[in-house]
Structures are given as C-alpha cells and as structure tokens.
Design an enzyme around this catalytic site. Structure first.
Site, PDB file in Angstrom:
ATOM      1  N   ASP A 269      40.294  34.380  38.635  1.00 10.00           N
ATOM      2  CA  ASP A 269      39.484  35.546  38.944  1.00 10.00           C
ATOM      3  C   ASP A 269      39.493  35.667  40.455  1.00 10.00           C
ATOM      4  O   ASP A 269      39.141  34.805  41.288  1.00 10.00           O
ATOM      5  CB  ASP A 269      38.098  35.443  38.274  1.00 10.00           C
ATOM      6  N   ILE A 270      39.490  36.974  40.946  1.00 10.06           N
ATOM      7  CA  ILE A 270      39.518  37.124  42.304  1.00 10.06           C
ATOM      8  C   ILE A 270      38.072  36.958  42.887  1.00 10.06           C
ATOM      9  O   ILE A 270      37.288  37.391  42.272  1.00 10.06           O
ATOM     10  CB  ILE A 270      40.187  38.643  42.851  1.00 10.06           C
TER      11      ILE A 270
ATOM     12  N   GLU B  34      39.646  42.156  37.127  1.00 16.60           N
ATOM     13  CA  GLU B  34      40.369  41.236  38.366  1.00 16.60           C
ATOM     14  C   GLU B  34      40.425  39.898  37.986  1.00 16.60           C
ATOM     15  O   GLU B  34      40.521  38.818  38.644  1.00 16.60           O
ATOM     16  CB  GLU B  34      39.576  41.493  39.574  1.00 16.60           C
TER      17      GLU B  34
END
Ligand code: GH3
Ligand code: MG
Length: 538
Positions: free
Chosen positions: A414-415, A457
């Site tokens: 996950d960003i 994301e």
C-alpha cells in the site's frame, strides 16, 4: 569517497553490464531452445548478443566471460545445419559453452545480489537521438523500470544493430542524423530488415501536419511533440512492448492425423508460437488443464467424436468461454461450416492449408482474444490483474503449492500517504504514481509472479515457489529502488514510498492468507511506514 573506493564501485558497476549482456545471451538461447532452433533470425540475434558480450567482457577485462563468449561464438560459427536443424554434435558444443556461461552468471548473482537474478531481461529498446544528454537522462530512467535501452547517435550504427538484434521498439528523433526528416528514412531502412514491423515512437520539435503524416506513414505508432515527459514515454514503450511477440501465443492442436498435426505445429512454431499437439480427442481435458491454451485448433472429423462435439464440451466450462476455437477440415460445404461455427467455433480453415494463412489467422485470433481477456481480468488504469482475478490466481497457486509441496508467499502493498499526494499534486499525478508503481512491479518480478491492483492504492502480489525470507529481501529491494525514483509533477519532482505485508502459505485458505498479509501490512504502517513485515502468529 577515496579514489580506491571509487574505482571499486566503478568496477562493480561495469561488471553488472557484462553480466546483463550474459543474461541476454542466455535468454536468447532459451528462446531458441523453446522453439526448436528453427528461427534463423533468432540464431543471428544470438550471434550478435554473443559478439557484444565478448566486446564488453574485453573492455571491462572479465576473463571468464571473454573465454566463454569466445567458445559460444566459435561453436555457433562452426555449426552446420541439416534439414533446417543444427547437427546434434554441433548443438552439443553450443549447449556446453552456454551452460558454462550460465554457471558464471549464477555465481556472480549469488555473490552480488540474489534478487538481481529475478529481474526479467527483455529485448532492447533502441534510442536514436541527436541529443545525447537528454537521451541518457531518459535511458537512465528507463533502466529503473527494467528496460534495457541502447543509445545510437548515427543511422549506420542503428541499422547495423537492428540487423543483429531486432529491438522491441525504437524511440527515434524525427530528424535523427541532422537532416530534415532523416530519422524517418532511417526508420524505413530498419523496418525493411524484418518481416514484422518494429513499433516506432517519434520525438519531434515540429508538430506540423506534414511531419506527423510522414511519421505515421513510416510506421510511427506514437508522436511526442517538443518536451518529452520520461514517465509518459516509458508508459508508451511499456504498451508496445507487452503486446509484442515476446509472449508467444499458446496454441493447442488436436488432429488425429500425426502428419497433419506435425505440419500445423511446424508452421506455428516457425512463426514464434508455443504449441501442444494431441492426436487423441480423449486427452483434451488434461491438455486444457495442463497447457492452458489461448487458442484451440480442432480437426472436424476424428474417430470417436467430432470437433463440433468437443467444442460444445469446451464451451460448457465458463473459464474457456472466450478461448477461440478454430476448426480445420477438408469440408468446403459452407452450410456445414456455418453449422459448425454455430456450435461454439470461431473460425474455419479448409485443408490443405497454406502455412502463412494459418499463422495469420492464429495471430489475429490470438491478439483479439488477449485484448478481450484483458478487459475482463485487468484493471484499466494500471493494466494489472483486478481484485477478482488476483484472488482467483491466489487460489490457483495455493492448490498448486499444496499439490507440489512448494512454498508460496502472498504480498499486500500500500502506498504511503497517497491521499496527501493527490491533495498536493492533483488526482492525475496520483494516477501517474499508481501507473509507475505498477510498471515498476511488472518489470522487477518474475513472469511467474502475479501482480494485481487490489483496490485504490493497494496492490497484491502472488509469489509462487518463494520462501518468506526471499520474498522479504525482494520486496525490500523493490521498496528501496522505488522510493528513490523521482516522480515528476510539472517543474518539480517528488518521491513516494510504500509499505508491505507478507504472508507465508502454511495450508490456509486464500481468504485467511490475504487477511494475514493485511495484518502484516497494518504492522508496517504502524511501525512508521516504508517497510516490509512478514506475518507472524502473535
Ligand atoms: P496510508 O499511508 O495510511 O496508507 O495513507 P494513505 O493516504 O495512503 O491512505 P488513505 O486510505 O487515507 O487514502 C487513500 C487515497 O487514495 C484516497 C483515495 O482518494 C486515493 N485513491 C484511491 N484510488 C485512486 C485512484 O485510482 N487514483 C487516485 N489518484 N487516487 C486514488
Ligand atoms: Mg495508502
């Protein structure tokens, strides 16, 4: 840094270039192995790659590589062909020398960086430009994404290189060479060397209609006007290179006549496809499961059952709904052909069949089937597998791991602070970051790994045959590289990090495994982000 250290660092850097070239040689050899050494263009490509390895090895004084590349070169030069096949004793010499090369590469990657050997080496992209500095900047950026770009400053060298090794795409200055539109002439000369066109991406300071038309006429797929955003350029290159014959079509051939099926197989293999032939209709279910064809060629009339009956059986399985079925028969009664098509077939080829016609039909069907399939299982922004398909792939890999008793890791990624990126630079830049991470992952993972966009994301990766520690090292290496990548936003650049959770398969369901990866990801976030955590039972 002391001069000694500096020298050491440079030496290591150059050693890497030689090793990369050695891998290219091994890749080319492997491709020939898979297709039976029938493609003379690829044999020439192998020779070119070996010569280049020899040159690089000499330049950077890598003795092992100098000797081995020379051995392969000699074996290839002395090899004689009979009925289109290399004589077995000559082939044995080529194989022996190549095996030696493999061992050297293996030893190097063991001592340098284990994860390095996972980087997927692709055919090169040629960069033909009058502006050396700008080209180098973009080539550097491309290397971050695993593309191997080679710079050419004049048309003669470009044409010579293209003859030895067909590039996957060419980025070309419209005025390459300095004369008005001379790049277009060079592109035409390169295209004339090969049967299938090379995608050309033009760069031009002039965007007038005459220049654009000339570019399109010479096979220009894309046209970048004035300033080139490296991100956009790489995205385009990615588009053309993933659709290239790098991924050969997988064709299942069922014909009860051995001679006929051999004929079809030869024609398809010669045009670069992977085939699996069966002569007994009763083996079809096993072949479908094991080989996973993208296209099926069925004989119409066989002892025991007809092609039409088999087509119905195939179509009764949901997952095979969109696989094209092509009938092959001496039947030239159009009514009967139409009836056969109504029972689940997509096309009809009449025997005796012209190999060129066969290959063209299969290529067209394959391309269309792939693009339809992509719409169903891929995320439109990143081109990665969507959530549903990622879970399906995880389930498939779990059952394989169970059956074969192999290891398997599932990764959630996950960003970090992505909302802030959107808020600061805008949604389109956020999208660009998502795409760049997707490309980055695609380039750095093995072909057998599966990468999906799980949600906004969040990404998911299935790593078959991978131990936990190896997965951690690999993801850490990717995390580190990605965090150094400069993301452009207008005149400024920024950097992005991500967090990661890994779950090691130990007999649980796909759902449970993904929950574990999610928990590990949560731990990474809570321990400060920009890190990789393996799930441990607490
Ligand atoms: P954390 O480090 O805790 O993960 O923080 P975060 O900001 O990354 O996470 P959060 O869940 O707060 O925000 C995720 C944001 O991602 C919110 C949403 O608008 C954005 N997003 C989701 N899908 C897309 C997309 O397709 N494109 C863009 N540009 N943004 C998206
Ligand atoms: Mg986030």
């Amino acid at each position: 840094m002391s001069p000694e250290n500096q020298k050491e660092k440079l030496k290591r850097h150059f050693a890497k270039r030689v090793t990369t070239q050695a891998r290219i040689v091994l890749d080319t050899w492997q491709r020939l192995e898979e297709h039976g050494w029938l493609n003379t263009e690829w044999i020439l490509e192998l020779q070119g790659a070996v010569q280049k390895l020899h040159k690089l090895a000499e330049r950077f004084e890598q003795k092992n590589y100098i000797a081995t590349s020379k051995a392969i070169h000699t074996a290839l030069c002395n090899a004689k062909f009979k009925n289109g096949q290399m004589r077995p004793k000559d082939k044995a010499l080529v194989d022996e020398a190549t095996e030696l090369l493999r061992r050297i590469v293996q030893r190097k990657s063991d001592t340098n960086d284990r994860t390095d050997s996972r980087v997927y080496i692709r055919t090169p992209i040629y960069f033909a430009s009058n502006d050396t500095k700008a080209a180098e900047r973009i080539i550097n950026q491309m290397e971050f994404f695993g593309f191997r770009a080679e710079f050419y400053g004049n048309a003669e060298e470009l044409i010579h290189a293209s003859k030895l090794c067909k590039p996957e795409a060419i980025v070309m200055d419209v005025h390459f060479g300095g004369q008005t539109l001379s790049g277009i002439k060079a592109a035409q000369d390169v295209q004339a060397l090969h049967d299938t066109p090379i995608p050309i991406i033009y760069l031009s300071e002039d965007g007038d209609i005459a220049t654009r038309l000339a570019a399109v006429r010479s096979g220009g797929e894309e046209f970048f006007h004035q300033t080139v955003d490296p991100g956009q350029l790489i995205e385009k290159i990615e588009q053309y290179t993933t659709a290239s014959p790098q991924e050969p079509y997988r064709v299942l051939v069922l014909d009860d006549s051995k001679a006929q099926s051999k004929f079809i197989e030869n024609a398809l293999v010669r045009s670069g496809m992977i085939t699996h032939v069966i002569n007994d209709p009763m083996e079809i279910l096993i072949a479908l499961d094991d080989f996973l064809p993208e296209i099926i060629i069925l004989d119409m009339y066989m002892p025991g059952c007809t092609g039409m009956e088999l087509a119905k059986v195939i179509r009764q399985q949901d997952r095979l709904h969109s696989v094209p079925i092509i009938y092959l028969s001496a039947e030239d009664d159009v009514n009967k052909q139409l009836h056969a098509m109504s029972l689940g077939g997509d096309d009809f080829l009449t025997k005796p069949i012209d190999p060129k016609h066969l290959s063209a039909t299969i290529h067209n069907r394959g391309r269309r089937a792939r693009s339809l399939l992509a719409l169903m299982i891929r995320d439109s922004l990143t081109g990665l597998y969507n959530h549903t398909h990622s879970l399906y792939l995880l389930e498939t890999e779990i059952s394989k791991a169970k059956q074969k008793q192999t290891s398997l890791c599932f990764v959630m990624l996950d960003i970090d602070y992505f909302k802030r990126i959107n808020d600061t630079y805008g949604h389109p830049i956020g999208d660009r970051v998502l795409k760049s991470l997707a490309m980055f992952l695609k380039q750095r993972l093995r072909k057998t790994d599966h990468i999906g966009r799980y949600g906004g994301e969040e990404f998911a990766i299935v790593l078959p045959s991978t131990q936990g520690e190896d997965a951690r090292n690999l993801l850490n290496e990717i995390r580190d590289h990605f965090s150094n990548l400069k993301q452009p936003a207008g005149d400024i650049e920024f950097q992005v990090t991500f967090s990661c959770g890994i779950a090691i398969y130990s007999g649980e369901s796909a759902q449970e495994l993904s929950e574990k990866a999610d928990k590990a990801l949560y731990n990474s976030k809570h321990s400060g982000r920009n890190q990789v955590t393996i799930y441990r039972q607490s």
